[in-house]
Scaffold this motif. Structure first.
Motif, PDB file in Angstrom:
ATOM      1  N   ILE A  10       0.816  -1.212   0.000  1.00 38.52           N
ATOM      2  CA  ILE A  10       0.000   0.000   0.000  1.00 38.52           C
ATOM      3  C   ILE A  10       0.857   1.273   0.000  1.00 38.52           C
ATOM      4  CG2 ILE A  10      -0.287   0.160   2.507  1.00 38.52           C
ATOM      5  CD1 ILE A  10      -3.147   0.617   0.050  1.00 38.52           C
ATOM      6  N   ASP A  11       2.032   1.219   0.614  1.00 35.10           N
ATOM      7  CA  ASP A  11       2.887   2.408   0.655  1.00 35.10           C
ATOM      8  C   ASP A  11       3.647   2.634  -0.641  1.00 35.10           C
ATOM      9  OD1 ASP A  11       4.414   0.130   1.185  1.00 35.10           O
ATOM     10  OD2 ASP A  11       5.786   1.182   2.531  1.00 35.10           O
ATOM     11  N   ARG A  12       3.427   1.780  -1.636  1.00 36.53           N
ATOM     12  CA  ARG A  12       4.034   1.975  -2.956  1.00 36.53           C
ATOM     13  C   ARG A  12       2.967   2.240  -4.020  1.00 36.53           C
ATOM     14  NH1 ARG A  12       7.302  -3.271  -2.725  1.00 36.53           N
ATOM     15  NH2 ARG A  12       8.346  -2.986  -0.738  1.00 36.53           N
ATOM     16  N   ILE A  13       1.812   2.704  -3.577  1.00 29.48           N
ATOM     17  CA  ILE A  13       0.730   3.084  -4.482  1.00 29.48           C
ATOM     18  C   ILE A  13       0.572   4.594  -4.363  1.00 29.48           C
ATOM     19  CG2 ILE A  13      -1.713   2.799  -5.077  1.00 29.48           C
ATOM     20  CD1 ILE A  13      -0.140   0.139  -5.239  1.00 29.48           C
ATOM     21  N   ALA A  14       0.837   5.312  -5.440  1.00 24.59           N
ATOM     22  CA  ALA A  14       0.724   6.775  -5.443  1.00 24.59           C
ATOM     23  C   ALA A  14      -0.379   7.183  -6.413  1.00 24.59           C
ATOM     24  CB  ALA A  14       2.049   7.411  -5.848  1.00 24.59           C
ATOM     25  N   LEU A  15      -1.481   7.662  -5.866  1.00 28.76           N
ATOM     26  CA  LEU A  15      -2.607   8.099  -6.690  1.00 28.76           C
ATOM     27  C   LEU A  15      -2.597   9.627  -6.773  1.00 28.76           C
ATOM     28  CD1 LEU A  15      -5.377   5.726  -5.311  1.00 28.76           C
ATOM     29  CD2 LEU A  15      -3.769   5.357  -7.189  1.00 28.76           C
ATOM     30  N   ASN A  16      -2.981  10.143  -7.933  1.00 28.01           N
ATOM     31  CA  ASN A  16      -3.020  11.589  -8.167  1.00 28.01           C
ATOM     32  C   ASN A  16      -1.654  12.239  -7.991  1.00 28.01           C
ATOM     33  OD1 ASN A  16      -5.853  11.586  -8.683  1.00 28.01           O
ATOM     34  ND2 ASN A  16      -6.146  11.315  -6.480  1.00 28.01           N
ATOM     35  N   SER A  17      -0.623  11.572  -8.475  1.00 31.40           N
ATOM     36  CA  SER A  17       0.726  12.120  -8.403  1.00 31.40           C
ATOM     37  C   SER A  17       0.810  13.391  -9.244  1.00 31.40           C
ATOM     38  CB  SER A  17       1.737  11.088  -8.916  1.00 31.40           C
ATOM     39  OG  SER A  17       3.015  11.657  -9.004  1.00 31.40           O
ATOM     40  N   PRO A  18       1.399  14.453  -8.694  1.00 34.63           N
ATOM     41  CA  PRO A  18       1.468  15.722  -9.412  1.00 34.63           C
ATOM     42  C   PRO A  18       2.614  15.832 -10.423  1.00 34.63           C
ATOM     43  CG  PRO A  18       2.423  15.990  -7.247  1.00 34.63           C
ATOM     44  CD  PRO A  18       1.907  14.566  -7.324  1.00 34.63           C
ATOM     45  N   CYS A  19       3.371  14.775 -10.647  1.00 32.15           N
ATOM     46  CA  CYS A  19       4.508  14.830 -11.576  1.00 32.15           C
ATOM     47  C   CYS A  19       4.045  15.300 -12.951  1.00 32.15           C
ATOM     48  CB  CYS A  19       5.166  13.456 -11.685  1.00 32.15           C
ATOM     49  SG  CYS A  19       5.785  12.829 -10.123  1.00 32.15           S
ATOM     50  N   ILE A  20       4.810  16.226 -13.525  1.00 28.88           N
ATOM     51  CA  ILE A  20       4.398  16.795 -14.812  1.00 28.88           C
ATOM     52  C   ILE A  20       5.260  16.331 -15.984  1.00 28.88           C
ATOM     53  CG2 ILE A  20       3.309  18.827 -13.788  1.00 28.88           C
ATOM     54  CD1 ILE A  20       5.873  20.403 -14.609  1.00 28.88           C
ATOM     55  N   ASN A  21       6.283  15.510 -15.703  1.00 29.35           N
ATOM     56  CA  ASN A  21       7.107  14.974 -16.779  1.00 29.35           C
ATOM     57  C   ASN A  21       7.831  13.722 -16.279  1.00 29.35           C
ATOM     58  OD1 ASN A  21       9.451  15.891 -15.338  1.00 29.35           O
ATOM     59  ND2 ASN A  21       9.210  17.911 -16.285  1.00 29.35           N
ATOM     60  N   ARG A  22       8.524  13.073 -17.179  1.00 27.64           N
ATOM     61  CA  ARG A  22       9.225  11.834 -16.841  1.00 27.64           C
ATOM     62  C   ARG A  22      10.271  12.058 -15.754  1.00 27.64           C
ATOM     63  NH1 ARG A  22      12.857   8.878 -21.270  1.00 27.64           N
ATOM     64  NH2 ARG A  22      14.527   9.891 -20.151  1.00 27.64           N
ATOM     65  N   ALA A  23      11.013  13.152 -15.840  1.00 22.08           N
ATOM     66  CA  ALA A  23      12.061  13.426 -14.856  1.00 22.08           C
ATOM     67  C   ALA A  23      11.481  13.530 -13.447  1.00 22.08           C
ATOM     68  CB  ALA A  23      12.821  14.701 -15.228  1.00 22.08           C
ATOM     69  N   GLU A  24      10.362  14.214 -13.305  1.00 23.91           N
ATOM     70  CA  GLU A  24       9.734  14.341 -11.983  1.00 23.91           C
ATOM     71  C   GLU A  24       9.219  12.994 -11.483  1.00 23.91           C
ATOM     72  OE1 GLU A  24       6.797  17.360 -11.321  1.00 23.91           O
ATOM     73  OE2 GLU A  24       8.132  18.961 -12.015  1.00 23.91           O
ATOM     74  N   ALA A  25       8.632  12.206 -12.380  1.00 24.03           N
ATOM     75  CA  ALA A  25       8.129  10.885 -11.984  1.00 24.03           C
ATOM     76  C   ALA A  25       9.282   9.986 -11.536  1.00 24.03           C
ATOM     77  CB  ALA A  25       7.354  10.243 -13.135  1.00 24.03           C
ATOM     78  N   PHE A  26      10.381  10.006 -12.281  1.00 22.27           N
ATOM     79  CA  PHE A  26      11.544   9.196 -11.921  1.00 22.27           C
ATOM     80  C   PHE A  26      12.141   9.662 -10.593  1.00 22.27           C
ATOM     81  CE2 PHE A  26      13.010   7.275 -16.252  1.00 22.27           C
ATOM     82  CZ  PHE A  26      11.749   6.738 -16.435  1.00 22.27           C
ATOM     83  N   ALA A  27      12.188  10.980 -10.370  1.00 21.36           N
ATOM     84  CA  ALA A  27      12.721  11.500  -9.111  1.00 21.36           C
ATOM     85  C   ALA A  27      11.829  11.081  -7.934  1.00 21.36           C
ATOM     86  CB  ALA A  27      12.842  13.022  -9.174  1.00 21.36           C
ATOM     87  N   ALA A  28      10.523  11.124  -8.132  1.00 19.39           N
ATOM     88  CA  ALA A  28       9.587  10.749  -7.062  1.00 19.39           C
ATOM     89  C   ALA A  28       9.721   9.268  -6.706  1.00 19.39           C
ATOM     90  CB  ALA A  28       8.151  11.062  -7.483  1.00 19.39           C
ATOM     91  N   VAL A  29       9.797   8.417  -7.708  1.00 18.57           N
ATOM     92  CA  VAL A  29       9.929   6.990  -7.404  1.00 18.57           C
ATOM     93  C   VAL A  29      11.325   6.680  -6.885  1.00 18.57           C
ATOM     94  CG1 VAL A  29      10.678   5.949  -9.602  1.00 18.57           C
ATOM     95  CG2 VAL A  29       9.071   4.740  -8.121  1.00 18.57           C
ATOM     96  N   GLY A  30      12.321   7.410  -7.333  1.00 16.04           N
ATOM     97  CA  GLY A  30      13.673   7.235  -6.804  1.00 16.04           C
ATOM     98  C   GLY A  30      13.711   7.515  -5.309  1.00 16.04           C
TER      99      GLY A  30
END
Length: 152
Positions: A10-30
């Protein structure tokens, strides 16, 4: 039990993530993976970017499976991100991506890596499962679907 049962929590499920590009998404999951497995966030992002540089991990239909083999990782780890707004991900169908399933596996886990990727790809290729993942707002229900996919 299937290849996905132990990957998602459950702590690895992110709903409504505000990431606006691939770099932000990768940084958030990193950052997420870093706190959970003790590897440097920048190293995780570098592994994901290195794989993405070989070709987009987008499948089409608004979904992608960014993944990679990571030196120093002891066991596979995965996360589900549903973005507030779709982002460009060089999808084969040109459609922006709003669902990302991130997968990291140990450097030597070749067969296991392929089995997990295959299960995730099958899940994301199922129109009903994709619809549920895109519309569900309860992280527990998302987690249950991911964990039970392919089980009898």
């Amino acid at each position: 039990m299937n290849a996905l049962t132990d990957l998602f929590t459950i702590d690895r499920i992110a709903l409504n993530s505000p990431c606006i590009n691939r770099a932000e998404a990768f940084a958030a999951v990193g950052q997420l993976f870093s706190t959970q497995v003790g590897l440097e966030a920048d190293a995780i992002v570098a592994f994901l970017n290195a794989r993405e540089d070989l070709g987009s991990t987008a499948l089409g239909a608004g979904v992608a499976i960014p993944h990679g083999r990571v030196k120093g990782l002891k066991q596979p780890i995965a996360a589900f991100f549903k973005l507030q707004e779709p982002i460009d991900f060089a999808s084969p169908d040109g459609e922006a991506v709003s669902i990302l399933i991130f997968l990291l596996v140990p450097e030597k886990a070749t067969q296991q890596h392929l089995e997990i990727l295959s299960s995730i790809a099958q899940l994301l290729s199922d129109p009903g499962a994709r619809k549920t993942l895109a519309s569900e707002d309860d992280p527990k229900k998302i987690c249950n679907l991911l964990q039970s996919w392919g089980s009898a």
